[in-house]
Design a protein around this motif. Structure first.
Motif, PDB file in Angstrom:
ATOM      1  N   ARG A 102      41.288  35.540 -10.543  1.00  0.00           N
ATOM      2  CA  ARG A 102      40.166  35.070  -9.616  1.00  0.00           C
ATOM      3  C   ARG A 102      38.853  34.666 -10.201  1.00  0.00           C
ATOM      4  O   ARG A 102      38.764  35.219 -11.337  1.00  0.00           O
ATOM      5  N   VAL A 103      38.430  33.877  -9.633  1.00  0.00           N
ATOM      6  CA  VAL A 103      36.769  33.271 -10.124  1.00  0.00           C
ATOM      7  C   VAL A 103      35.817  33.921  -9.844  1.00  0.00           C
ATOM      8  O   VAL A 103      35.691  34.271  -8.676  1.00  0.00           O
ATOM      9  N   LEU A 104      34.843  34.255 -10.592  1.00  0.00           N
ATOM     10  CA  LEU A 104      33.465  34.992 -10.343  1.00  0.00           C
ATOM     11  C   LEU A 104      32.755  33.975  -9.693  1.00  0.00           C
ATOM     12  O   LEU A 104      32.393  32.915 -10.483  1.00  0.00           O
ATOM     13  N   MET A 105      32.136  34.010  -8.694  1.00  0.00           N
ATOM     14  CA  MET A 105      31.142  32.927  -7.824  1.00  0.00           C
ATOM     15  C   MET A 105      29.878  33.970  -7.735  1.00  0.00           C
ATOM     16  O   MET A 105      29.793  35.026  -7.025  1.00  0.00           O
ATOM     17  N   LEU A 106      28.916  33.304  -7.777  1.00  0.00           N
ATOM     18  CA  LEU A 106      27.548  33.709  -7.071  1.00  0.00           C
ATOM     19  C   LEU A 106      26.999  33.075  -5.924  1.00  0.00           C
ATOM     20  O   LEU A 106      27.307  31.976  -5.750  1.00  0.00           O
ATOM     21  N   HIS A 107      26.537  33.889  -4.964  1.00  0.00           N
ATOM     22  CA  HIS A 107      26.047  33.183  -3.942  1.00  0.00           C
ATOM     23  C   HIS A 107      24.595  33.326  -3.943  1.00  0.00           C
ATOM     24  O   HIS A 107      23.815  34.025  -4.218  1.00  0.00           O
ATOM     25  N   GLY A 108      24.074  31.891  -3.522  1.00  0.00           N
ATOM     26  CA  GLY A 108      22.698  31.935  -3.247  1.00  0.00           C
ATOM     27  C   GLY A 108      22.372  30.691  -2.545  1.00  0.00           C
ATOM     28  O   GLY A 108      23.027  30.211  -1.596  1.00  0.00           O
ATOM     29  N   TRP A 109      21.090  30.340  -2.494  1.00  0.00           N
ATOM     30  CA  TRP A 109      20.481  29.110  -1.866  1.00  0.00           C
ATOM     31  C   TRP A 109      19.353  28.389  -2.492  1.00  0.00           C
ATOM     32  O   TRP A 109      18.735  29.053  -3.487  1.00  0.00           O
ATOM     33  N   ASP A 110      19.045  27.336  -2.170  1.00  0.00           N
ATOM     34  CA  ASP A 110      17.847  26.541  -2.570  1.00  0.00           C
ATOM     35  C   ASP A 110      16.544  27.002  -1.927  1.00  0.00           C
ATOM     36  O   ASP A 110      16.413  27.186  -0.787  1.00  0.00           O
ATOM     37  N   PRO A 111      15.526  27.409  -2.879  1.00  0.00           N
ATOM     38  CA  PRO A 111      14.230  28.257  -2.526  1.00  0.00           C
ATOM     39  C   PRO A 111      13.677  27.346  -1.533  1.00  0.00           C
ATOM     40  O   PRO A 111      12.997  27.670  -0.492  1.00  0.00           O
ATOM     41  N   ALA A 112      13.858  25.894  -1.575  1.00  0.00           N
ATOM     42  CA  ALA A 112      13.099  24.847  -0.679  1.00  0.00           C
ATOM     43  C   ALA A 112      13.998  24.872   0.764  1.00  0.00           C
ATOM     44  O   ALA A 112      13.400  24.037   1.657  1.00  0.00           O
ATOM     45  N   ARG A 113      15.024  25.207   0.605  1.00  0.00           N
ATOM     46  CA  ARG A 113      15.911  25.230   1.856  1.00  0.00           C
ATOM     47  C   ARG A 113      16.785  26.370   1.971  1.00  0.00           C
ATOM     48  O   ARG A 113      18.175  26.247   1.768  1.00  0.00           O
ATOM     49  N   PRO A 114      16.016  27.559   2.323  1.00  0.00           N
ATOM     50  CA  PRO A 114      16.695  28.868   2.226  1.00  0.00           C
ATOM     51  C   PRO A 114      18.129  28.764   3.250  1.00  0.00           C
ATOM     52  O   PRO A 114      18.973  29.630   2.930  1.00  0.00           O
TER      53      PRO A 114
END
Length: 152
Positions: free
Chosen positions: A23-35
């Motif tokens: 399995r691959v490790l993925m991080l979850h996030g967002w663009d601060p300018a487009r939450p």
């Protein structure tokens, strides 16, 4: 990193961090300018002045996962490409190279994220190729399942 008329050019080292089950490790996030624009992405980040791609991959692995790898533990780059994307009100053109690292443990520590990352990353998760393919979630790179099959 160079600026060109509002565009930021940068080099980045990305890591396909695989656990013993592949399995691959993925991080979850967002663009601060487009939450509301959320997505999953691989470990990695920009190359700092004086760093090689491999040095950057090792540093980013430690900062984003708490896992310490030696340069000799990484394989690659297994792919290099250039992507363009908006982030926090700027437009980036990123020349990126992907390395493969194999983790013996699935314990991840996000406490070393930098200030920007702390504000826009909320989760780390191990994904199987099948789970990614069927998830309906947004992830980068978009062809990650086929890339993972190539390096498996």
């Amino acid at each position: 990193m160079t600026h060109d008329g509002g565009r930021i050019d940068r080099r980045a080292a990305r890591v396909l961090l695989l656990d013993p089950d592949g399995r691959v490790l993925m991080l979850h996030g967002w663009d601060p300018a487009r939450p509301s624009h959320t997505y999953w992405f691989t470990v990695g980040g920009g190359v700092e002045p004086g760093e090689t791609l491999l040095d950057a991959a090792v540093r980013e692995l430690f900062e984003e996962t708490g896992l310490l790898f030696a340069a000799a533990d990484l394989v690659g780059p297994v792919r290099s490409d250039t992507v363009s994307f908006p982030f926090d009100g700027s437009w980036f053109s990123q020349e990126q190279s992907f390395f493969v690292a194999r983790a013996v443990s699935t314990a991840v520590d996000l406490s070393r994220l930098n200030e920007v990352e702390q504000g826009c990353i909320d989760e780390a998760r191990w994904w199987s190729v099948d789970a990614l393919s069927s998830s309906g979630e947004r992830f980068y790179p978009p062809d990650l399942p086929s890339l993972l099959r190539e390096v498996a």
